[in-house]
Design an enzyme around this catalytic site. Structure first.
Site, PDB file in Angstrom:
ATOM      1  CE  LYS A 172      -4.483   0.906   0.157  1.00 60.79           C
ATOM      2  NZ  LYS A 172      -5.594   0.078  -0.321  1.00 60.79           N
TER       3      LYS A 172
HETATM    4  P1  NAD Z   1     -12.995   7.707  -2.966  1.00 62.01           P
HETATM    5  O1  NAD Z   1     -11.933   8.699  -2.796  1.00 62.01           O
HETATM    6  O2  NAD Z   1     -13.508   7.447  -4.337  1.00 62.01           O
HETATM    7  O3  NAD Z   1     -14.258   8.089  -2.049  1.00 62.01           O
HETATM    8  C1  NAD Z   1     -14.177   8.262  -0.677  1.00 62.01           C
HETATM    9  C2  NAD Z   1     -15.544   8.703  -0.190  1.00 62.01           C
HETATM   10  O4  NAD Z   1     -15.556   8.711   1.226  1.00 62.01           O
HETATM   11  C3  NAD Z   1     -15.933  10.119  -0.630  1.00 62.01           C
HETATM   12  O5  NAD Z   1     -17.305  10.150  -0.955  1.00 62.01           O
HETATM   13  C4  NAD Z   1     -15.691  10.945   0.618  1.00 62.01           C
HETATM   14  O6  NAD Z   1     -16.505  12.098   0.659  1.00 62.01           O
HETATM   15  C5  NAD Z   1     -16.086   9.950   1.670  1.00 62.01           C
HETATM   16  N1  NAD Z   1     -15.543  10.257   2.971  1.00 62.01           N
HETATM   17  C6  NAD Z   1     -14.302  10.689   3.288  1.00 62.01           C
HETATM   18  N2  NAD Z   1     -14.205  10.881   4.607  1.00 62.01           N
HETATM   19  C7  NAD Z   1     -15.397  10.529   5.138  1.00 62.01           C
HETATM   20  C8  NAD Z   1     -15.922  10.506   6.442  1.00 62.01           C
HETATM   21  N3  NAD Z   1     -15.184  10.879   7.485  1.00 62.01           N
HETATM   22  N4  NAD Z   1     -17.212  10.102   6.614  1.00 62.01           N
HETATM   23  C9  NAD Z   1     -17.966   9.728   5.549  1.00 62.01           C
HETATM   24  N5  NAD Z   1     -17.512   9.731   4.298  1.00 62.01           N
HETATM   25  C10 NAD Z   1     -16.248  10.138   4.088  1.00 62.01           C
HETATM   26  O7  NAD Z   1     -12.462   6.375  -2.282  1.00 62.01           O
HETATM   27  P2  NAD Z   1     -12.850   4.869  -2.604  1.00 62.01           P
HETATM   28  O8  NAD Z   1     -11.894   4.364  -3.600  1.00 62.01           O
HETATM   29  O9  NAD Z   1     -14.309   4.771  -2.827  1.00 62.01           O
HETATM   30  O10 NAD Z   1     -12.462   4.198  -1.210  1.00 62.01           O
HETATM   31  C11 NAD Z   1     -13.384   4.142  -0.124  1.00 62.01           C
HETATM   32  C12 NAD Z   1     -12.995   2.963   0.746  1.00 62.01           C
HETATM   33  O11 NAD Z   1     -13.018   1.768  -0.047  1.00 62.01           O
HETATM   34  C13 NAD Z   1     -11.592   3.048   1.344  1.00 62.01           C
HETATM   35  O12 NAD Z   1     -11.582   2.439   2.606  1.00 62.01           O
HETATM   36  C14 NAD Z   1     -10.777   2.221   0.378  1.00 62.01           C
HETATM   37  O13 NAD Z   1      -9.588   1.724   0.956  1.00 62.01           O
HETATM   38  C15 NAD Z   1     -11.765   1.126   0.068  1.00 62.01           C
HETATM   39  N6  NAD Z   1     -11.472   0.390  -1.147  1.00 62.01           N
HETATM   40  C16 NAD Z   1     -11.424   1.011  -2.361  1.00 62.01           C
HETATM   41  C17 NAD Z   1     -11.126   0.260  -3.491  1.00 62.01           C
HETATM   42  C18 NAD Z   1     -11.086   0.868  -4.854  1.00 62.01           C
HETATM   43  O14 NAD Z   1     -10.897   0.122  -5.823  1.00 62.01           O
HETATM   44  N7  NAD Z   1     -11.270   2.161  -5.013  1.00 62.01           N
HETATM   45  C19 NAD Z   1     -10.880  -1.110  -3.374  1.00 62.01           C
HETATM   46  C20 NAD Z   1     -10.980  -1.719  -2.123  1.00 62.01           C
HETATM   47  C21 NAD Z   1     -11.275  -0.955  -1.011  1.00 62.01           C
END
Ligand code: NAD
Length: 433
Positions: free
Chosen positions: A123
């Site tokens: 990561k």
């Molecule tokens: P992203 O940047 O696309 O979106 C993040 C979202 O979370 C945004 O809508 C933001 O406004 C919101 N957010 C941020 N802080 C917040 C808070 N304190 N309370 C509520 N909402 C909040 O990110 P993503 O890629 O969707 O990732 C979100 C989660 O999913 C993370 O934990 C990430 O590690 C996990 N994840 C993502 C992927 C991927 O392929 N993108 C894969 C596996 C896991």
């Protein structure tokens, strides 16, 4: 003074219960330790598997638009590479810390093993506030960060991907920087790239689609009809907003959505497509018509069939787990529930789809992207989705079987499966030198 008075027990000093440890790295180690105990791993192997293999901390000087130079701190951590190259996203967020990146790298190692794809776990992260930076500043930051971590990344050793506040454009800059430095185009150095430049059809939706496939199976176990099931989603980015759209396509009812500024709630249902358009226009879903305002905390305790934390770590803790009313918690985010919260949810009969299973769709299609890049060949979106479905369902049933065999909740079952696989690979390879 009477003897009775002498022996009267003194009032006990108020005992404050020990606060829950919310350090993500220590939480990841606690989760590992539980599985190691079930697997009866010996002490030496436990030490090898519970600590990161390689940590790189870098300073990233960036010329900002106002002409001044600002130095950012970034990390790349490789937790384990016994089963293949390190694989894992890059996070841009003000609260990134080394311990968070170490935890996320460990979770990636267990995730790739849960779905049985030939990768290890890594990561990256940069402490920055991308919302306050221009596109040009983000590009300069990305290119310099890539250049600083270049000695340890590559298509055969460590392959970054998008995570919170990084996207396909950031991946394109990373790939270009790596390729310019090596002197030839290297598509497989990152995944989650734009389709126009070596990306895979289906990658953008893959995390959410994997969450959907896992939820479909969990609904069968819990005898919930997904059609009409009520869903609350915290986080409206890549994982959360696409999960909302896909669940709506399956006729589920999205009753609450939120982003970093707060949420909206309507027990009769919200339209995620309208929410997306509203967020594009205003920067947030807060205030969108058709729902009343709700806080991120209150969203978690709404009465609903399915709760999807899709934002950041440690949102379901010992403090609020008792209030969770959902029948299924599907962790689209990494690390949203603590080990103590897991115990409470299990006692309440909540069916937990742990992060290392539920959100593994993203890394699975990243693997497909990497394979396509190596073959210089492209699959169609329906081929990708079908292969993803196979991987997710097989992993779900592998984990469910272990959960029944050991009488443990799904997180511990997933860890027993994943840690067991990495331990087997490590043992059969032997210790160098
Ligand atoms: P992203 O940047 O696309 O979106 C993040 C979202 O979370 C945004 O809508 C933001 O406004 C919101 N957010 C941020 N802080 C917040 C808070 N304190 N309370 C509520 N909402 C909040 O990110 P993503 O890629 O969707 O990732 C979100 C989660 O999913 C993370 O934990 C990430 O590690 C996990 N994840 C993502 C992927 C991927 O392929 N993108 C894969 C596996 C896991």
């Amino acid at each position: 003074m009477s003897t009775v008075a002498k022996t009267m027990p003194r009032p006990m000093p108020a005992v404050t219960p020990p606060r829950e440890d919310l350090n993500p790295y220590r939480i990841s180690q606690m989760q590992f330790d539980i599985a190691a105990e079930y697997l009866k791993l010996d002490t030496g192997l436990r030490q090898v598997l519970r600590t990161p293999k390689r940590i790189l901390e870098v300073s990233i000087p960036v010329k900002m638009d106002n002409g001044q130079v600002k130095v950012f701190t970034g990390y790349r951590v490789q937790h384990n590479i016994a089963r293949g190259p390190a694989k894992g996203g890059v996070r841009y967020h003000p609260s990134v810390s080394l311990d968070e990146v170490k935890a996320l790298a460990a979770w990636m190692a267990w995730k790739t093993a849960t779905v049985n794809i030939p990768f290890g776990g890594g990561k990256g992260g940069v402490i920055c506030d991308p919302k306050r930076m221009s596109k040009a500043e983000l590009e300069r930051l990305t290119r310099r960060y890539t250049s600083e971590i270049l000695p340890i990344i590559g298509p055969d050793c460590d392959i970054p991907a998008p995570d919170v506040y990084t996207d396909a454009q950031v991946m394109a800059w990373m790939m270009d920087t790596y390729s310019m430095t090596t002197g030839h185009t290297v598509l497989g150095v990152v995944t989650g790239k734009p389709i126009a430049m070596g990306g895979s059809p289906g990658r953008h939706e893959a995390t959410a689609r994997g969450v959907l496939y896992a939820i479909e199976e969990a609904c069968k176990v819990k005898r919930i009809n997904l059609r009409g099931a009520s869903v609350a989603i915290q986080g409206f980015g890549n994982a959360g907003s696409i999960a909302a759209r896909l669940l709506l396509e399956r006729k589920a009812k999205i009753i609450a959505l939120s982003d970093s500024r707060g949420g909206v709630h309507n027990p009769r249902g919200l339209d995620p497509l309208k929410a997306m358009r509203f967020k594009e226009r205003t920067g947030s879903i807060v205030g969108m018509p058709g729902g009343s305002r709700i806080s991120n905390e209150d969203l978690l305790s709404l009465k609903c069939d399915i709760l999807i934390p899709a934002a950041l770590e440690n949102v379901i803790t010992l403090e609020n787990a008792e209030q969770v009313q959902a029948k299924i918690v599907a962790e689209a985010a990494n690390g949203p529930s603590t080990p103590r919260a897991d115990e409470v949810l299990a006692r309440k009969g909540v069916f937990l789809l742990p992060d290392i299973l539920a959100n593994a769709g993203g890394v699975t299609v990243s693997y497909f992207e990497w394979v396509q890049n190596h073959y210089s060949y492209s699959w169609t979106e329906s081929e990708v989705n079908a292969k993803l479905g196979e991987v997710m369902r097989r992993a779900f049933f592998d984990v469910l079987e272990i959960s029944k065999k050991y009488h443990v909740h799904m997180r511990t079952a997933a860890y027993i499966l994943a840690v067991g696989r990495v331990a087997d690979a490590t043992l059969v390879r032997g210790l160098f030198p």
